[in-house]
Design a protein around this motif. Structure first.
Motif, PDB file in Angstrom:
ATOM      1  N   TRP A  41      23.917  56.112  86.362  1.00 24.93           N
ATOM      2  CA  TRP A  41      24.175  57.353  87.104  1.00 24.93           C
ATOM      3  C   TRP A  41      23.955  58.518  86.155  1.00 24.93           C
ATOM      4  O   TRP A  41      24.740  58.762  85.239  1.00 24.93           O
ATOM      5  N   GLY A  42      22.874  59.253  86.351  1.00 24.47           N
ATOM      6  CA  GLY A  42      22.525  60.386  85.517  1.00 24.47           C
ATOM      7  C   GLY A  42      22.774  61.692  86.243  1.00 24.47           C
ATOM      8  O   GLY A  42      22.198  61.922  87.317  1.00 24.47           O
ATOM      9  N   ILE A  43      23.604  62.556  85.668  1.00 24.42           N
ATOM     10  CA  ILE A  43      24.010  63.777  86.364  1.00 24.42           C
ATOM     11  C   ILE A  43      24.203  64.928  85.369  1.00 24.42           C
ATOM     12  O   ILE A  43      24.354  64.714  84.167  1.00 24.42           O
ATOM     13  N   ASP A  44      24.180  66.137  85.913  1.00 25.72           N
ATOM     14  CA  ASP A  44      24.630  67.329  85.203  1.00 25.72           C
ATOM     15  C   ASP A  44      25.869  67.814  85.956  1.00 25.72           C
ATOM     16  O   ASP A  44      25.759  68.578  86.924  1.00 25.72           O
ATOM     17  N   PRO A  45      27.060  67.364  85.566  1.00 27.76           N
ATOM     18  CA  PRO A  45      28.263  67.637  86.366  1.00 27.76           C
ATOM     19  C   PRO A  45      28.686  69.101  86.370  1.00 27.76           C
ATOM     20  O   PRO A  45      29.474  69.503  87.222  1.00 27.76           O
ATOM     21  N   VAL A  46      28.152  69.888  85.450  1.00 24.87           N
ATOM     22  CA  VAL A  46      28.508  71.308  85.384  1.00 24.87           C
ATOM     23  C   VAL A  46      27.445  72.184  86.047  1.00 24.87           C
ATOM     24  O   VAL A  46      27.752  73.087  86.826  1.00 24.87           O
ATOM     25  N   GLY A  47      26.175  71.906  85.760  1.00 20.77           N
ATOM     26  CA  GLY A  47      25.099  72.782  86.204  1.00 20.77           C
ATOM     27  C   GLY A  47      24.464  72.434  87.534  1.00 20.77           C
ATOM     28  O   GLY A  47      23.636  73.196  88.040  1.00 20.77           O
ATOM     29  N   ASP A  48      24.841  71.290  88.138  1.00 15.02           N
ATOM     30  CA  ASP A  48      24.250  70.882  89.409  1.00 15.02           C
ATOM     31  C   ASP A  48      25.186  71.292  90.540  1.00 15.02           C
ATOM     32  O   ASP A  48      26.237  70.675  90.765  1.00 15.02           O
ATOM     33  N   ASP A  49      24.801  72.331  91.276  1.00 11.12           N
ATOM     34  CA  ASP A  49      25.649  72.847  92.349  1.00 11.12           C
ATOM     35  C   ASP A  49      25.819  71.857  93.494  1.00 11.12           C
ATOM     36  O   ASP A  49      26.779  71.950  94.267  1.00 11.12           O
ATOM     37  N   PHE A  50      24.887  70.918  93.622  1.00 11.93           N
ATOM     38  CA  PHE A  50      24.982  69.915  94.690  1.00 11.93           C
ATOM     39  C   PHE A  50      26.162  68.979  94.453  1.00 11.93           C
ATOM     40  O   PHE A  50      26.799  68.499  95.394  1.00 11.93           O
ATOM     41  N   LEU A  51      26.455  68.720  93.181  1.00 18.25           N
ATOM     42  CA  LEU A  51      27.504  67.762  92.833  1.00 18.25           C
ATOM     43  C   LEU A  51      28.841  68.479  92.678  1.00 18.25           C
ATOM     44  O   LEU A  51      29.269  68.824  91.577  1.00 18.25           O
ATOM     45  N   THR A  52      29.488  68.696  93.816  1.00 17.28           N
ATOM     46  CA  THR A  52      30.808  69.326  93.814  1.00 17.28           C
ATOM     47  C   THR A  52      31.833  68.372  93.202  1.00 17.28           C
ATOM     48  O   THR A  52      31.590  67.163  93.067  1.00 17.28           O
ATOM     49  N   SER A  53      32.989  68.901  92.853  1.00 18.12           N
ATOM     50  CA  SER A  53      34.016  68.056  92.243  1.00 18.12           C
ATOM     51  C   SER A  53      34.453  66.939  93.181  1.00 18.12           C
ATOM     52  O   SER A  53      34.719  65.809  92.731  1.00 18.12           O
ATOM     53  N   ASP A  54      34.525  67.221  94.490  1.00 18.23           N
ATOM     54  CA  ASP A  54      34.905  66.189  95.457  1.00 18.23           C
ATOM     55  C   ASP A  54      33.872  65.066  95.485  1.00 18.23           C
ATOM     56  O   ASP A  54      34.224  63.876  95.533  1.00 18.23           O
ATOM     57  N   ARG A  55      32.596  65.427  95.458  1.00 19.78           N
ATOM     58  CA  ARG A  55      31.540  64.415  95.470  1.00 19.78           C
ATOM     59  C   ARG A  55      31.547  63.595  94.186  1.00 19.78           C
ATOM     60  O   ARG A  55      31.356  62.375  94.209  1.00 19.78           O
ATOM     61  N   LEU A  56      31.757  64.269  93.060  1.00 17.33           N
ATOM     62  CA  LEU A  56      31.812  63.553  91.786  1.00 17.33           C
ATOM     63  C   LEU A  56      32.984  62.584  91.757  1.00 17.33           C
ATOM     64  O   LEU A  56      32.836  61.420  91.348  1.00 17.33           O
ATOM     65  N   ASP A  57      34.147  63.032  92.201  1.00 17.50           N
ATOM     66  CA  ASP A  57      35.334  62.175  92.175  1.00 17.50           C
ATOM     67  C   ASP A  57      35.160  60.970  93.088  1.00 17.50           C
ATOM     68  O   ASP A  57      35.498  59.834  92.709  1.00 17.50           O
ATOM     69  N   ALA A  58      34.654  61.211  94.290  1.00 18.31           N
ATOM     70  CA  ALA A  58      34.468  60.105  95.232  1.00 18.31           C
ATOM     71  C   ALA A  58      33.452  59.094  94.708  1.00 18.31           C
ATOM     72  O   ALA A  58      33.634  57.877  94.841  1.00 18.31           O
ATOM     73  N   THR A  59      32.396  59.600  94.087  1.00 20.47           N
ATOM     74  CA  THR A  59      31.357  58.701  93.570  1.00 20.47           C
ATOM     75  C   THR A  59      31.875  57.902  92.381  1.00 20.47           C
ATOM     76  O   THR A  59      31.597  56.697  92.267  1.00 20.47           O
ATOM     77  N   ARG A  60      32.633  58.530  91.499  1.00 13.35           N
ATOM     78  CA  ARG A  60      33.199  57.801  90.360  1.00 13.35           C
ATOM     79  C   ARG A  60      34.131  56.689  90.837  1.00 13.35           C
ATOM     80  O   ARG A  60      34.132  55.577  90.293  1.00 13.35           O
ATOM     81  N   THR A  61      34.938  56.980  91.856  1.00 14.52           N
ATOM     82  CA  THR A  61      35.829  55.950  92.390  1.00 14.52           C
ATOM     83  C   THR A  61      35.026  54.785  92.951  1.00 14.52           C
ATOM     84  O   THR A  61      35.332  53.613  92.692  1.00 14.52           O
ATOM     85  N   TRP A  62      33.987  55.103  93.694  1.00 12.25           N
ATOM     86  CA  TRP A  62      33.151  54.051  94.292  1.00 12.25           C
ATOM     87  C   TRP A  62      32.422  53.250  93.214  1.00 12.25           C
ATOM     88  O   TRP A  62      32.360  52.017  93.274  1.00 12.25           O
ATOM     89  N   LEU A  63      31.882  53.927  92.209  1.00 11.62           N
ATOM     90  CA  LEU A  63      31.118  53.251  91.161  1.00 11.62           C
ATOM     91  C   LEU A  63      32.000  52.422  90.236  1.00 11.62           C
ATOM     92  O   LEU A  63      31.495  51.555  89.513  1.00 11.62           O
ATOM     93  N   SER A  64      33.313  52.646  90.251  1.00  6.01           N
ATOM     94  CA  SER A  64      34.200  51.873  89.390  1.00  6.01           C
ATOM     95  C   SER A  64      34.202  50.397  89.766  1.00  6.01           C
ATOM     96  O   SER A  64      34.657  49.552  88.994  1.00  6.01           O
ATOM     97  N   ARG A  65      33.669  50.075  90.931  1.00  7.18           N
ATOM     98  CA  ARG A  65      33.592  48.670  91.356  1.00  7.18           C
ATOM     99  C   ARG A  65      32.443  47.935  90.688  1.00  7.18           C
ATOM    100  O   ARG A  65      32.337  46.720  90.796  1.00  7.18           O
ATOM    101  N   PHE A  66      31.565  48.677  90.009  1.00 11.07           N
ATOM    102  CA  PHE A  66      30.351  48.084  89.460  1.00 11.07           C
ATOM    103  C   PHE A  66      30.268  48.305  87.948  1.00 11.07           C
ATOM    104  O   PHE A  66      31.024  49.083  87.377  1.00 11.07           O
ATOM    105  N   ASP A  67      29.324  47.617  87.327  1.00 15.39           N
ATOM    106  CA  ASP A  67      29.046  47.784  85.899  1.00 15.39           C
ATOM    107  C   ASP A  67      28.198  49.045  85.754  1.00 15.39           C
ATOM    108  O   ASP A  67      26.977  49.000  85.849  1.00 15.39           O
ATOM    109  N   THR A  68      28.868  50.181  85.549  1.00 14.30           N
ATOM    110  CA  THR A  68      28.216  51.488  85.633  1.00 14.30           C
ATOM    111  C   THR A  68      28.169  52.199  84.291  1.00 14.30           C
ATOM    112  O   THR A  68      29.141  52.205  83.541  1.00 14.30           O
TER     113      THR A  68
END
Length: 228
Positions: A170-197
């Motif tokens: 998972w490659g991201i710019d968590p600060v400079g990417d306006d598409f990736l809001t904090s809610d989206r980042l948090d939800a995705t991190r929770t979901w990805l915790s099920r996998f070898d990420t």
């Protein structure tokens, strides 16, 4: 890795993949199940040309298929009907529908065989689609590459780790990417915790892909893991 099961095959598919761009003739790819296969998906409003500059970086033993989204959107294409922020339902075509269309295309073309090593990856909406493919079939894909994207709002977040062999980049710019809001980042991190990420950050990239990021993708696909 398991082939497409009967429940997925029987699923009603709302949209159809009509344009796919293989790195070699499909007949040759079909007959070369021993070669790793990478499927690439562009972002919303883009097209299959998004990954052209990066294809030469991939190892020569990889077969690659770039897909065009089934829905027209602005000057390009997309994988699902755009969702209004805060909407309670997903109208029209969902990312699940887009994923089902990809699965059907693979099955129809004889590429979803148990002995074939398949990885999927995408940028932005193509990342969302890749994660949706993983959600639907967590035991199918060797590697999933997500660039500047998140999970779909239709994804259910299950507690605990999935029993999945899939490695996720998972490659991201968590600060400079306006598409990736904090809610989206948090939800995705929770979901990805099920996998070898592996989560890697690329400052000052915004909603884009940089050469250094794709070099890390190539290393990850080759099994070298993340950069130091």
């Amino acid at each position: 890795m398991s082939a497409l099961d009967t429940s997925t095959s029987a699923e009603s598919v709302k949209v159809t993949i009509t344009e796919a761009f293989p790195s070699r003739p499909l007949d040759e790819i079909r007959e070369s199940a021993d070669r790793p296969l990478v499927l690439l998906f562009h972002g919303r409003g883009g097209d299959e040309s998004r990954f052209v500059p990066w294809i030469p970086q991939l190892p020569p033993e990889y077969d690659v298929i770039r897909f065009r989204g089934p829905l027209a959107y602005e000057d390009g294409y997309t994988w699902a009907t755009p969702v209004t922020p805060g909407a309670a339902t997903v109208p029209g075509v969902s990312y699940g529908d887009g994923a089902a269309a990809v699965e059907k295309w693979l099955d129809d073309n004889g590429l979803d065989t148990p002995d074939r090593d398949i990885s999927v990856g995408g940028f932005s909406a193509g990342c969302i689609l890749s994660f949706q493919l993983l959600e639907r079939r967590p035991d199918r894909y060797t590697t999933v590459i997500g660039l500047s994207g998140c999970i779909s709002p239709e994804n259910a977040v299950s507690p605990g780790r999935a029993d999945s062999p899939t490695r996720v980049f998972w490659g991201i710019d968590p600060v400079g990417d306006d598409f990736l809001t904090s809610d989206r980042l948090d939800a995705t991190r929770t979901w990805l915790s099920r996998f070898d990420t592996v989560e890697l950050h690329y400052p000052n990239t915004g909603h884009d892909i940089r050469a250094a990021e794709f070099a890390d993708v190539v290393a990850f696909l080759k099994g070298s893991g993340s950069r130091p």
